[in-house]
Design a protein around this motif. Structure first.
Motif, PDB file in Angstrom:
ATOM      1  N   UNK A 125       0.834  -1.213   0.000  1.00  0.00           N
ATOM      2  CA  UNK A 125       0.000   0.000   0.000  1.00  0.00           C
ATOM      3  C   UNK A 125       0.860   1.251   0.000  1.00  0.00           C
ATOM      4  N   UNK A 126       2.035   1.177   0.618  1.00  0.00           N
ATOM      5  CA  UNK A 126       2.928   2.343   0.642  1.00  0.00           C
ATOM      6  C   UNK A 126       3.360   2.731  -0.769  1.00  0.00           C
ATOM      7  N   UNK A 127       3.543   1.739  -1.628  1.00  0.00           N
ATOM      8  CA  UNK A 127       3.903   2.010  -3.028  1.00  0.00           C
ATOM      9  C   UNK A 127       2.764   2.742  -3.733  1.00  0.00           C
ATOM     10  N   UNK A 128       1.528   2.303  -3.489  1.00  0.00           N
ATOM     11  CA  UNK A 128       0.362   2.944  -4.101  1.00  0.00           C
ATOM     12  C   UNK A 128       0.263   4.403  -3.673  1.00  0.00           C
ATOM     13  N   UNK A 129       0.448   4.662  -2.380  1.00  0.00           N
ATOM     14  CA  UNK A 129       0.427   6.044  -1.889  1.00  0.00           C
ATOM     15  C   UNK A 129       1.560   6.858  -2.512  1.00  0.00           C
ATOM     16  N   UNK A 130       2.705   6.236  -2.671  1.00  0.00           N
ATOM     17  CA  UNK A 130       3.859   6.941  -3.217  1.00  0.00           C
ATOM     18  C   UNK A 130       3.613   7.358  -4.666  1.00  0.00           C
ATOM     19  N   UNK A 165       4.126   8.750   5.120  1.00  0.00           N
ATOM     20  CA  UNK A 165       5.159   8.793   6.163  1.00  0.00           C
ATOM     21  C   UNK A 165       4.577   8.439   7.529  1.00  0.00           C
ATOM     22  N   UNK A 166       3.343   8.877   7.780  1.00  0.00           N
ATOM     23  CA  UNK A 166       2.698   8.605   9.067  1.00  0.00           C
ATOM     24  C   UNK A 166       2.367   7.127   9.226  1.00  0.00           C
ATOM     25  N   UNK A 167       1.797   6.519   8.176  1.00  0.00           N
ATOM     26  CA  UNK A 167       1.341   5.141   8.279  1.00  0.00           C
ATOM     27  C   UNK A 167       2.452   4.124   8.010  1.00  0.00           C
ATOM     28  N   UNK A 168       3.456   4.539   7.227  1.00  0.00           N
ATOM     29  CA  UNK A 168       4.530   3.608   6.872  1.00  0.00           C
ATOM     30  C   UNK A 168       5.895   4.290   7.080  1.00  0.00           C
ATOM     31  N   UNK A 169       6.210   4.643   8.322  1.00  0.00           N
ATOM     32  CA  UNK A 169       7.449   5.398   8.582  1.00  0.00           C
ATOM     33  C   UNK A 169       8.720   4.640   8.175  1.00  0.00           C
ATOM     34  N   UNK A 170       8.661   3.315   8.122  1.00  0.00           N
ATOM     35  CA  UNK A 170       9.834   2.521   7.759  1.00  0.00           C
ATOM     36  C   UNK A 170       9.846   2.135   6.273  1.00  0.00           C
ATOM     37  N   UNK A 171       8.895   2.674   5.535  1.00  0.00           N
ATOM     38  CA  UNK A 171       8.833   2.377   4.102  1.00  0.00           C
ATOM     39  C   UNK A 171      10.068   2.894   3.380  1.00  0.00           C
ATOM     40  N   UNK A 172      10.476   2.193   2.354  1.00  0.00           N
ATOM     41  CA  UNK A 172      11.629   2.658   1.570  1.00  0.00           C
ATOM     42  C   UNK A 172      11.297   3.909   0.768  1.00  0.00           C
ATOM     43  N   UNK A 173      10.010   4.260   0.700  1.00  0.00           N
ATOM     44  CA  UNK A 173       9.592   5.467  -0.016  1.00  0.00           C
ATOM     45  C   UNK A 173       9.476   6.681   0.911  1.00  0.00           C
ATOM     46  N   UNK A 174       9.600   6.454   2.231  1.00  0.00           N
ATOM     47  CA  UNK A 174       9.377   7.530   3.201  1.00  0.00           C
ATOM     48  C   UNK A 174      10.398   8.661   3.054  1.00  0.00           C
ATOM     49  N   UNK A 175      11.654   8.318   2.838  1.00  0.00           N
ATOM     50  CA  UNK A 175      12.703   9.337   2.732  1.00  0.00           C
ATOM     51  C   UNK A 175      12.448  10.282   1.563  1.00  0.00           C
ATOM     52  N   UNK A 176      12.105   9.714   0.411  1.00  0.00           N
ATOM     53  CA  UNK A 176      11.819  10.558  -0.745  1.00  0.00           C
ATOM     54  C   UNK A 176      10.538  11.356  -0.529  1.00  0.00           C
ATOM     55  N   UNK A 177       9.548  10.752   0.147  1.00  0.00           N
ATOM     56  CA  UNK A 177       8.302  11.458   0.444  1.00  0.00           C
ATOM     57  C   UNK A 177       8.564  12.701   1.291  1.00  0.00           C
ATOM     58  N   UNK A 178       9.434  12.568   2.302  1.00  0.00           N
ATOM     59  CA  UNK A 178       9.779  13.708   3.165  1.00  0.00           C
ATOM     60  C   UNK A 178      10.480  14.799   2.356  1.00  0.00           C
ATOM     61  N   UNK A 179      11.372  14.383   1.482  1.00  0.00           N
ATOM     62  CA  UNK A 179      12.093  15.343   0.643  1.00  0.00           C
ATOM     63  C   UNK A 179      11.114  16.107  -0.254  1.00  0.00           C
ATOM     64  N   UNK A 180      10.154  15.391  -0.809  1.00  0.00           N
ATOM     65  CA  UNK A 180       9.149  16.037  -1.664  1.00  0.00           C
ATOM     66  C   UNK A 180       8.246  16.958  -0.842  1.00  0.00           C
ATOM     67  N   UNK A 181       7.934  16.582   0.383  1.00  0.00           N
ATOM     68  CA  UNK A 181       7.114  17.437   1.240  1.00  0.00           C
ATOM     69  C   UNK A 181       7.820  18.768   1.513  1.00  0.00           C
ATOM     70  N   UNK A 182       9.123  18.719   1.775  1.00  0.00           N
ATOM     71  CA  UNK A 182       9.895  19.939   1.989  1.00  0.00           C
ATOM     72  C   UNK A 182       9.888  20.814   0.734  1.00  0.00           C
ATOM     73  N   UNK A 183      10.063  20.174  -0.405  1.00  0.00           N
ATOM     74  CA  UNK A 183      10.071  20.894  -1.676  1.00  0.00           C
ATOM     75  C   UNK A 183       8.710  21.557  -1.923  1.00  0.00           C
ATOM     76  N   UNK A 184       7.638  20.799  -1.679  1.00  0.00           N
ATOM     77  CA  UNK A 184       6.286  21.329  -1.884  1.00  0.00           C
ATOM     78  C   UNK A 184       6.039  22.527  -0.974  1.00  0.00           C
ATOM     79  N   UNK A 185       6.452  22.390   0.275  1.00  0.00           N
ATOM     80  CA  UNK A 185       6.232  23.470   1.244  1.00  0.00           C
ATOM     81  C   UNK A 185       6.894  24.764   0.791  1.00  0.00           C
TER      82      UNK A 185
END
Length: 280
Positions: free
Chosen positions: A112-117, A158-178
């Protein structure tokens, strides 16, 4: 028992939508060639085409799998690959349909983390199709609706899958979006200031300061507020704003208290890759 009935109804709806997507939105995609082939055969063909970057043929195979074998053990993995195929084929809207239905059908999927990503990336890219992606594009100069949706999707990931391999890139994109959304709001504030709509300019600048603290745009927002107060003859407010600006944006203070994400470049952010999901 009730949950099984609901899941079965969702699957039937998924089949109907899949057939509609192929007939209406799939750029000449036909599933007829796979009629009568086993679920395993159709799935393997879809994976083969996907690995060869034959996205149109992969879509046809995985859509056929949905239509002929909606309850097979290949369905979950097939739809993960289908969402990626639609994304790569330049059909972001169709990819989102598959993703949203996937998350309804398989809310507890280990992928599911991949789908969200992938969903977040599509929203991050502002639903641009394959041709538009090659045109010059600056996120802060466009409407921020989809970017805010992307932020929320990545936040959920990031909240539901903090250990996902996609979490790091998600955080980076969140910073960029902000940073980008804050810059967009500042550009609106500047638009109002240039047209002597100083109260509206102040309101937009305040929005940046209140909701996007620690972004580079705050500096410009304070400057617009300061100039607007001066233009309106509001000396006390202007002086207070100027003091805030000096305290926060003299060079030593700025380096100490503000973290810039300007080193994150949109073109350097990775694209989703084909998922290596196993059929169980």
């Amino acid at each position: 028992m009730q949950s099984k009935v609901v899941n079965r109804l969702l699957c039937v709806m998924f089949i109907a939508i899949s057939l509609l997507l192929v007939s209406c939105g799939g750029k000449g995609i036909s599933i007829a060639a796979y009629k009568g082939k086993s679920a395993q055969k159709v799935y393997k063909l879809g994976k083969h085409f996907l690995k060869k970057q034959g996205y149109k043929d992969a879509i046809a195979a995985f859509e056929s799998l949905n239509a002929q074998y909606p309850f097979s053990k290949y369905s979950e993995s097939g739809n993960l690959n289908l969402m990626y195929a639609y994304y790569e084929y330049g059909e972001p809207e169709l990819a989102l349909v598959i993703i949203n239905r996937f998350l309804q059908l398989y809310p507890h999927s280990e992928h599911a983390d991949y789908a969200y990503y992938v969903k977040g990336v599509i929203e991050f890219e502002n639903h641009r199709n394959i041709l538009q992606k090659y045109l010059p594009y600056k996120m802060s100069e466009h409407d921020d609706e989809h970017h805010i949706l992307a932020f929320n999707t990545f936040k959920q990931l990031v909240k539901e899958y903090p250990k996902s391999k996609y979490a790091k890139d998600a955080i980076k994109r969140m910073l960029f979006i902000r940073d980008s959304v804050a810059s967009h709001v500042v550009s609106i504030a500047k638009f109002y200031f240039d047209r002597k709509a100083y109260i509206a300019a102040i309101a937009r600048a305040k929005e940046v300061i209140q909701h996007y603290e620690h972004t580079p745009a705050v500096k410009d927002a304070l400057r617009i507020m300061l100039k607007s107060y001066r233009k309106l003859g509001l000396t006390k407010l202007a002086d207070t704003t100027e003091k805030v600006w000096k305290v926060n944006f003299t060079k030593p203070a700025y380096k100490q208290h503000h973290v810039s994400t300007s080193s994150i470049k949109q073109q350097d952010l990775p694209k989703p890759a084909m998922i290596s999901s196993k059929v169980k």
